[in-house]
Design an enzyme around this catalytic site. Structure first.
Site, PDB file in Angstrom:
ATOM      1  N   HIS A 114       1.257  -1.557  -0.187  1.00 39.66           N
ATOM      2  CA  HIS A 114       0.099   0.294  -0.209  1.00 39.66           C
ATOM      3  C   HIS A 114       0.689   1.264  -0.125  1.00 39.66           C
ATOM      4  O   HIS A 114       0.991   2.104  -0.588  1.00 39.66           O
ATOM      5  CB  HIS A 114      -0.912  -0.093   1.046  1.00 39.66           C
ATOM      6  CG  HIS A 114      -1.939  -0.757   1.218  1.00 39.66           C
ATOM      7  ND1 HIS A 114      -1.902  -1.925   1.425  1.00 39.66           N
ATOM      8  CD2 HIS A 114      -3.778  -0.402   1.133  1.00 39.66           C
ATOM      9  CE1 HIS A 114      -2.947  -2.724   1.118  1.00 39.66           C
ATOM     10  NE2 HIS A 114      -4.351  -1.693   0.500  1.00 39.66           N
ATOM     11  N   HIS A 167       0.957  -4.285   8.353  1.00 36.08           N
ATOM     12  CA  HIS A 167       1.834  -3.837   8.621  1.00 36.08           C
ATOM     13  C   HIS A 167       2.869  -3.247  10.201  1.00 36.08           C
ATOM     14  O   HIS A 167       1.321  -2.745  10.474  1.00 36.08           O
ATOM     15  CB  HIS A 167       1.930  -3.117   7.669  1.00 36.08           C
ATOM     16  CG  HIS A 167       1.803  -3.215   6.171  1.00 36.08           C
ATOM     17  ND1 HIS A 167       3.095  -4.269   5.311  1.00 36.08           N
ATOM     18  CD2 HIS A 167       1.710  -3.264   5.157  1.00 36.08           C
ATOM     19  CE1 HIS A 167       2.620  -5.127   4.599  1.00 36.08           C
ATOM     20  NE2 HIS A 167       1.163  -4.595   4.074  1.00 36.08           N
TER      21      HIS A 167
END
Length: 338
Positions: A114, A167
């Site tokens: 992302h 993450h």
């Protein structure tokens, strides 16, 4: 790395505790940072404002996501939502965190896709916008504004990825830095007007390179499917583990989009020339069409069929934006004038 991971979990816990009231905002931001959004949202909007920038968005998105896939295979990064259970550090006291529908991605975690794709794609957009503003009004302040918004966007996407446990912070930072570098390099080499053979060659090259790397790592004894098993094991809800989040889905998306880009430029070199009002209509119609293309349900079994149809879906995207919609709008607006 254990200390780095545990600190990342603590940060995610603090973020959820203090900003849970903004949950919808973070989920929206992480959706906008999804590589999928570059193809279905950013590409159509930018293309009808600047054809070169639109092509750059598709090109940069595909190449940067492919590189992200290769980096993930080689770096074997953990993800917070499964590391909490696998580490064995939280047996007695579980961190007060929760998962979300976007949490359970099945690929390795480092670097953040992302963050990397967002940084690369939006660099192509803001650099183009900054140059345009400077050419119209030679104001350093005004032409710098897009870059400020760019930094704020990267920070927001990074925080959202930590917030939803997708993450660790260092993975987001690594993805952002890598994405910025790729954005600078790739946006200078936009393949506008290149022949169809170029795009077929690049697409096939990316596919064969990825498969070769995958096969080579497996021959060396690395199990590249280890993350899928962990995602299924530790995800809160089974339906949140989606086939379109696997590494091979990224690969088919990128290869399909590049072939689609080449085909669109082949069918209509230079694109359609439209006045401002029809251009606005093209943006609206393309967005509606791509919304429905994106929502098309694909069979997940057998997986080969899913990946084939997923590939076709992204071949279609540039055709809709660059050929079909503007062609129809041009046809009807031309008839109306007659």
């Amino acid at each position: 790395m254990e200390a780095v991971y545990s600190q990342g979990i603590s940060l995610a816990e603090a973020l959820q505790e203090r900003t849970m009231s903004h949950e919808k905002f973070w989920l929206t931001v992480t959706y906008l940072g999804d590589p999928n959004a570059a193809f279905f949202l950013i590409f159509p909007f930018t293309y009808f404002i600047s054809k070169r920038t639109g092509v750059a968005v598709l090109w940069v998105a595909a190449i940067s996501e492919w590189l992200n896939l290769v980096f993930k295979w080689m770096l074997f990064g953990e993800r917070p939502f499964w590391w909490i259970g696998e580490s064995g550090l939280y047996v007695n006291k579980q961190p007060k965190v929760q998962q979300f529908p976007s949490t359970c991605e099945t690929g390795p975690g480092s670097p953040s896709g992302h963050a990397m794709v967002t940084a690369a794609v939006w660099w192509a957009v803001v650099s183009s916008l900054g140059s345009f503003l400077y050419s119209r009004t030679p104001s350093v302040v005004l032409s710098s504004a897009p870059y400020l918004l760019y930094v704020l966007m990267l920070v927001a996407v990074g925080i959202s990825r930590v917030f939803i446990l997708a993450h660790f912070p260092h993975q987001v930072v690594a993805g952002s830095i890598t994405g910025i570098i790729l954005g600078i390099i790739l946006s200078r080499r936009v393949p506008a007007g290149r022949p169809l053979l170029f795009f077929f060659s690049v697409s096939i090259g990316l596919l064969l390179s990825a498969l070769s790397i995958h096969a080579g790592l497996q021959q060396l004894g690395f199990d590249l499917s280890w993350t899928i098993a962990l995602a299924k094991k530790w995800c809160s809800r089974a339906e949140w583990v989606r086939l379109d989040s696997t590494p091979f889905s990224s690969l088919t998306r990128d290869c399909g989009a590049l072939i689609g880009l080449g085909m669109a430029q082949y069918w209509k070199p230079g694109g359609w020339s439209l006045p401002r009002a029809p251009t606005a209509l093209c943006v609206a119609l393309s967005s509606i069409a791509l919304y429905h293309v994106n929502r098309l349900p694909l069979p997940v079994r057998p997986q080969g069929l899913f990946y084939s149809l997923y590939f076709v879906k992204f071949v279609i995207v540039p055709q809709v934006v660059m050929v079909l919609v503007p062609g129809l709008v041009h046809l009807f607006s031309h008839k109306k004038k007659d």
